[in-house]
Structure formats: C-alpha cells, structure tokens
Design an enzyme around this catalytic site. Structure first.
Site, mmCIF file in Angstrom:
data_model
loop_
_atom_site.group_PDB
_atom_site.id
_atom_site.type_symbol
_atom_site.label_atom_id
_atom_site.label_comp_id
_atom_site.label_asym_id
_atom_site.label_seq_id
_atom_site.Cartn_x
_atom_site.Cartn_y
_atom_site.Cartn_z
ATOM 1 N N ASP A 168 17.010 27.326 -18.864
ATOM 2 C CA ASP A 168 15.725 27.530 -19.542
ATOM 3 C C ASP A 168 14.781 26.349 -19.298
ATOM 4 O O ASP A 168 13.567 26.517 -19.185
ATOM 5 C CB ASP A 168 15.925 27.641 -21.060
ATOM 6 C CG ASP A 168 16.693 28.876 -21.474
ATOM 7 O OD1 ASP A 168 16.142 29.689 -22.216
ATOM 8 O OD2 ASP A 168 17.861 29.023 -21.058
ATOM 9 N N ARG A 186 31.458 25.051 -19.899
ATOM 10 C CA ARG A 186 30.735 25.718 -18.812
ATOM 11 C C ARG A 186 29.361 25.085 -18.629
ATOM 12 O O ARG A 186 28.859 24.388 -19.510
ATOM 13 C CB ARG A 186 30.577 27.212 -19.104
ATOM 14 C CG ARG A 186 29.770 27.540 -20.352
ATOM 15 C CD ARG A 186 29.733 29.040 -20.579
ATOM 16 N NE ARG A 186 28.822 29.428 -21.645
ATOM 17 C CZ ARG A 186 29.184 29.803 -22.868
ATOM 18 N NH1 ARG A 186 30.465 29.796 -23.188
ATOM 19 N NH2 ARG A 186 28.289 30.174 -23.768
ATOM 20 N N GLN A 200 25.401 26.030 -16.460
ATOM 21 C CA GLN A 200 24.465 27.136 -16.246
ATOM 22 C C GLN A 200 23.847 26.943 -14.872
ATOM 23 O O GLN A 200 24.110 25.946 -14.202
ATOM 24 C CB GLN A 200 23.391 27.160 -17.340
ATOM 25 C CG GLN A 200 23.641 28.183 -18.437
ATOM 26 C CD GLN A 200 22.432 28.434 -19.321
ATOM 27 O OE1 GLN A 200 21.556 27.600 -19.483
ATOM 28 N NE2 GLN A 200 22.387 29.605 -19.932
ATOM 29 N N ARG A 256 34.338 33.395 -26.778
ATOM 30 C CA ARG A 256 33.271 32.399 -26.891
ATOM 31 C C ARG A 256 33.003 32.151 -28.385
ATOM 32 O O ARG A 256 32.722 33.102 -29.120
ATOM 33 C CB ARG A 256 32.002 32.905 -26.222
ATOM 34 C CG ARG A 256 32.098 33.099 -24.719
ATOM 35 C CD ARG A 256 30.913 33.912 -24.213
ATOM 36 N NE ARG A 256 30.896 35.243 -24.808
ATOM 37 C CZ ARG A 256 29.791 35.956 -25.058
ATOM 38 N NH1 ARG A 256 28.597 35.462 -24.797
ATOM 39 N NH2 ARG A 256 29.874 37.162 -25.595
ATOM 40 N N ASP A 287 23.966 37.156 -19.063
ATOM 41 C CA ASP A 287 24.934 37.756 -19.965
ATOM 42 C C ASP A 287 24.243 38.796 -20.856
ATOM 43 O O ASP A 287 23.487 38.411 -21.733
ATOM 44 C CB ASP A 287 25.644 36.686 -20.811
ATOM 45 C CG ASP A 287 24.709 35.594 -21.351
ATOM 46 O OD1 ASP A 287 23.645 35.334 -20.764
ATOM 47 O OD2 ASP A 287 25.072 34.995 -22.376
ATOM 48 N N GLU A 326 11.356 36.661 -25.493
ATOM 49 C CA GLU A 326 12.378 36.247 -24.528
ATOM 50 C C GLU A 326 12.368 37.113 -23.276
ATOM 51 O O GLU A 326 12.615 36.634 -22.175
ATOM 52 C CB GLU A 326 13.749 36.320 -25.213
ATOM 53 C CG GLU A 326 14.922 35.935 -24.332
ATOM 54 C CD GLU A 326 16.256 36.301 -24.963
ATOM 55 O OE1 GLU A 326 17.249 35.641 -24.623
ATOM 56 O OE2 GLU A 326 16.307 37.242 -25.785
ATOM 57 N N GLU A 369 23.680 41.780 -27.003
ATOM 58 C CA GLU A 369 24.499 41.573 -28.201
ATOM 59 C C GLU A 369 23.754 40.887 -29.337
ATOM 60 O O GLU A 369 24.362 40.528 -30.341
ATOM 61 C CB GLU A 369 25.770 40.796 -27.832
ATOM 62 C CG GLU A 369 25.522 39.400 -27.283
ATOM 63 C CD GLU A 369 26.821 38.688 -26.875
ATOM 64 O OE1 GLU A 369 27.800 39.369 -26.543
ATOM 65 O OE2 GLU A 369 26.832 37.450 -26.909
#
Length: 612
Positions: free
Chosen positions: A211, A256, A258, A323, A359, A561, A576
C-alpha cells in the site's frame, strides 16, 4: 523481439530530478521467446493429493495466541453478523498477560461454552484498550492546505477543489506509534516504528507494505516529501529488524512479506528530491530484501524449452496455521479438509496469498469453484517477478549513484538473467500477455522444473499486463503494440476502469472489482510508451478511474478501497470483510493520475464524462 534500451526513467515528468540523472546508458538485449499455449494448464488441474507442508514457520507471540482465543469466544458470543476477527487481535492489554488470561478463564460460560454478551463486554472493557488506540494521531510536518505547484495540469475548478479534499485526507490517515508500545511492547500486537506512518484506513489501522508505494506516489503529488521519506525509513527499519519488510506492522504479520516495492519508493522519492542520503541508507536494506526473495523457499528453478536454466521467485509464507487476523474464518474453510497435513498446507496457502496482496482470487485456485484448492505456492506469479526485476534495476541505479560499481555490475547481471527468465517462462506470443506459470506440488528451491507451455495459466487477469509498467517493456514499440491490442480485446476494461479478472467469483480480487494499484501500473506503463494509441488508451482509463472515484466520493463522502468497474461511481465488494474507506492507495493513485494527465477547464467530471 527487438533490442530495447536498458535505462531508468522518471515515474513522473513533473519531478525536479529527471531520471536522466539517475539512469543507465546501456543497451539490454531482449531474448526472443515464442511460447505455445493450451487452454487449461495441466499442472493446475492436478489435485493436491499427497501433498504435505514442509516449509518453515516463524513463531508467533503468546499475546497473539491468546487474542485468537478471545476472537473465537467473541464469535461465539456475538455471532457472525458484522463480526470482524481482526478487531480482536488488534487489542492491547491494560494488565499483564497472565492476569488477563486468568480473568478470561474465570468468565462464566453456558452449556455450549459461550460467554454472555454483558459478561464479555465487561471483560473487554476492563482488560483491554480498544483496537487502534496504540496508534495516535500526529500532524504531518509538511502538510499545507494547498501546496505550491500542486497539480498544475488540473484547470477545472470543480476537480481542483475535490483534489484538495483528497489531499487533505493525508492528515486523517497520519499516525505515530504511541509511547505505550515502546514502554510495554508485550502488551501490544502493534510493532514499534521509528517514525510517523500513513495508514490505509478503516480496519487497516497499521502501516502496510505494498500500500505504501501508492501512498507515497500521492504524497509526492502533494509535495509531502518528509512524510514520504518517513514511510521508507520505517520499512527499512523492518528489514533491519526482521530481514524483510513485513506484510504490516503487527506481530501476527512477521511470518510473511508483501509485494516488494521498497526500491520503487526510494527511486521515486530520489527523482523528486535528489536525496542522496536516503539512497545510501536504503541500499544495504534492499540487498537484504533481494536475498530474502531469491533464496530458500521463495526461489524456484525452471529449465526452458531450449534447455536454459532460469531462477524465478514465488510467494511462500512462513506459516502453516490459521492467520490470526482471520483465524475463525480460516478454520471454517479448513473444516472441509480431512486431515491435519492438508489443513496445514491450506493454511500455508492462505498466508502466502496474503503475502501476494491478492487475497483472495481465482487466480490462485486449481478449481475456481472450490476455495480449498488455493495453491499459490505452486505458482510463479508474473507480477512478483516484475517487481523483483524492477528492484534489481533500481539497485543498479542506486549503486551507480553511490559509486558502488561492483554491486551495480552484479545486479545488472541479475536483471539480465531475470529478464531472460520472464521472456522464456511467462511471455505468451499468441496471447500477447505474460502468463502465470504453474509448477509441481511441493517444489523445493533445489529442484528444477521443466518448462511446459501447458503449465501457463491462460486465464485473463490484470496482472498479465503488469510487466508493461517497467521501462524494459514499455520502451519496446513492438511489445507495446502487441500488448495494447491484447489488452483492448481482453474484456478487462469496464466503464469505470480495469477489472481484476473476468471471473465473477465473489472474491474481492476478481471481477467486477477494480483496484487502484492495477489501474496505476497498467496506465503508467502504456502512458510512458512511445505509442500514441497506447498513450491515448492510458489517459482514457485514467479518466474513467478518476470519474468513478469522484462520483463515489460525492455520494458517500469517502474514498474507497476498491470499485466496481461495471458501473461508474459504484464501490467494490466481496471477500471476507466489508468494504473499507480511507483510503491510502486510492487517494494516491487519483492524485498521481491528476498530476500526470490533469483535467481541462471545460471537461465535466462525473459518470457521463467518459464514453465507452
């Protein structure tokens, strides 16, 4: 294919430091590669039977583990409606963990094990501070209501007034880590950072890696160079601390990363400011990040149809459990699987897809109607390898700037090798696109895959066109023309922008959603080309995107978004969590587009402003 010049260009023609001062005057030989293709990748169609998880796991903290239990109890207490599991792992403690755990165990429960709503609310109020309270507002040091030289190409007063409102949103999204995080880090899942941050907004209360690139592009348009540099400084701090930039600045994101765009951030800031100290500070961190993405589990070897060996990269999270920020959701999906090893591999795939930023999407599914067939660790993604190629090119340029010729020479060879791999493995001559490549289940970094045309994924995704973003491709007239025609016939372009895919799956990284980063990379790539047709198309897409952002803003009072590209002014959905507002990268891309393309005084803005 033809020869193309291997050089750096400014990401925006308005920069104070044109990229000719930051360039390589070298020629780069493009390797010819013609790939046959089939409709369905055979590797993709293979079931994942017999697969088991073998990868590393980065341990989590005791606080995160406990907050997952709180999350589960909250779901049992409040029910599914409007439930956001991330809220509970973003809480911070008022008392030490042992006292809070003891109080949690003492909560009265009914026959099904759930806690009553009054008892749970009382417990939450007594023992936790609210999610987001450990990030506090801070005034950006370089914000002014209307910066000098702001968007000089925007001549329409209505558009200019709106652009200033979007510019003002940087104040709303500016934060710093509270002193409580520094004093008692074990009370928080938020990680300490040395400087102020710009958050995406809404449920995304912390800084996020990829981002930040588009946030910075907007900050540069807003002339907020100090704020942009602070973001980069924080990301360098994460590399120095963890060895890579985390997905986000939370304890549950340490397993993790990105999409790796730090080098692009530094590159663009340098082009505007000429800040040599920033380049010197960033270069060692970028070398560490490059190593992270090009070794161990991220590294895959492929032998092409001419017998040449190539090394490419994949997403592969260091985690094989639910997660934490979506634990209850992940467990519900995994309940359809039969045994523990299948569940561990599924959890690995979920986290690895979160590492991709996409995702979720049918792009990563073996069977697009079955969510449990997610298999990103068996895919070499086009866009990831483009980001790493750009990183390598940026490192060459930065190394030359600081006089490190040895590093520049080494990374020039690395970039040449990756460019050859991209041509051989991803490029599809018939489609005029770069296609993701499916590899065998459980592939390790030591194994060498034999390239097969049938393993290319012929489904259409916006990511198939991301390579046009970088100069090695958008400077090649032949490639640009071929890719432009392919894009125009792809079906991705809608009334309000570029769709992420052609599949209406209900996942947020699929049709009909359009996302600001994808609009920007494709538009900027075609816009930087030497093709009049490609430049015209790029401007048309940018204006569609600006229109839909404007109309949605006027109707809702917020930037969003994601957007529905089927209908101008309509926000996106699916996935989700409920649609989010704020919104960092959407703000950044709108400002970047207005800076590049402007808006004529006599051109109306709104849903009738762009004709299909």
């Amino acid at each position: 294919m033809r020869m193309a010049s291997f050089r750096s260009r400014s990401s925006n023609s308005n920069g104070n430091h044109p990229a000719s001062s930051f360039s390589l005057l070298l020629l780069f030989l493009l390797l010819a590669s013609v790939s046959a293709s089939e409709t369905v990748p055979k590797a993709m169609s293979k079931p994942a039977t017999g697969n088991f998880d073998r990868g590393p796991v980065v341990p989590t903290t005791p606080l995160v583990t406990f907050l997952e239990r709180v999350q589960e109890s909250a779901l049992a207490t409040f029910g599914q409606k409007d439930f956001d599991p991330k809220l509970y792992v973003d809480l911070s403690l008022k008392f030490d963990l042992s006292a809070t755990v003891t109080a949690f165990h003492k909560l009265p429960r009914n026959a099904t094990g759930s806690v009553s709503i009054p008892d749970f609310k009382e417990f939450m109020h007594e023992y936790f501070d609210g999610a987001g309270n450990d990030l506090v507002y801070t005034e950006p040091p370089d914000f002014v209501p209307e910066p000098d030289g702001f968007l000089p190409k925007v001549k329409n007063p209505q558009v200019r007034a709106w652009a200033l409102e979007v510019h003002a949103l940087w104040k709303n999204l500016s934060r710093r880590v509270s002193c409580s995080v520094l004093d008692r880090p074990e009370f928080h899942t938020l990680l300490p950072l040395p400087g102020p941050v710009v958050i995406p907004g809404s449920r995304f209360r912390e800084v996020y890696y990829w981002d930040s690139y588009w946030v910075i592009r907007g900050l540069l348009a807003s002339k907020m160079y100090k704020t942009a540099k602070a973001i980069v400084t924080n990301l360098i701090y994460l590399i120095d601390t963890y060895g890579y930039v985390l997905n986000g600045a939370r304890a549950y994101y340490t397993n993790r990363s990105q999409p790796p765009l730090l080098s692009a951030m530094v590159y663009d800031i340098y082009n505007r400011t000429g800040d040599l100290d920033l380049v010197k500070k960033a270069l060692p961190a970028l070398l560490k990040e490059h190593q992270f993405w090009n070794s161990g589990i991220h590294k895959v070897n492929v032998q092409d149809d001419r017998g040449r060996n190539h090394t490419l990269s994949r997403y592969y999270a260091m985690w094989n459990k639910p997660r934490p920020e979506s634990s209850t959701i992940d467990k519900a999906h995994a309940s359809k699987l039969l045994n523990a090893s299948e569940k561990e591999q599924f959890y690995r795939e979920l986290a690895s897809i979160a590492e991709s930023g996409w995702d979720f999407s049918t792009r990563w599914m073996r069977n697009t109607s079955d969510f449990t067939t997610l298999a990103i660790t068996s895919i070499l993604p086009v866009d990831l390898n483009i980001f790493i190629l750009k990183m390598e090119l940026d490192i060459v340029s930065m190394a030359q700037i600081v006089g490190d010729n040895k590093t520049a020479e080494s990374f020039l060879k690395a970039a040449q090798a990756r460019k050859a791999a991209i041509d051989s493995v991803f490029w599809n001559e018939e489609n005029g696109q770069w296609l993701d490549y499916w590899i065998s289940n459980g592939t390790s970094s030591q194994e060498c895959q034999r390239w097969k045309a049938s393993n290319q994924n012929n489904n259409t995704f916006a990511s198939n066109f991301v390579p046009i973003w970088i100069d090695l491709f958008n400077s090649d007239t032949c490639i640009v023309e071929k890719v432009r025609k392919s894009f125009q016939s792809s079906g991705l372009l809608g009334a309000a922008g570029i769709a992420t895919s052609l599949t209406r799956s209900g996942e947020q990284w699929d049709f009909p959603n359009g996302w600001a980063p994808l609009q920007h990379m494709i538009v900027e790539g075609f816009g930087k080309s030497g093709s009049h047709e490609a430049k015209s198309m790029a401007q048309d897409i940018a204006m569609r995107w600006i229109n839909t952002n404007y109309v949605a803003y006027k109707e809702t009072g917020a930037m969003h978004e994601k957007y529905n590209v089927e209908k101008c002014g309509d926000i996106g959905g699916g996935g989700e969590y409920i649609p989010q507002t704020g919104f960092g990268w959407s703000n950044g891309v709108v400002l970047a587009f207005l800076e590049e393309f402007g808006w004529p005084a006599d051109l109306k803005i709104g849903c009738n402003g762009v004709m299909l």
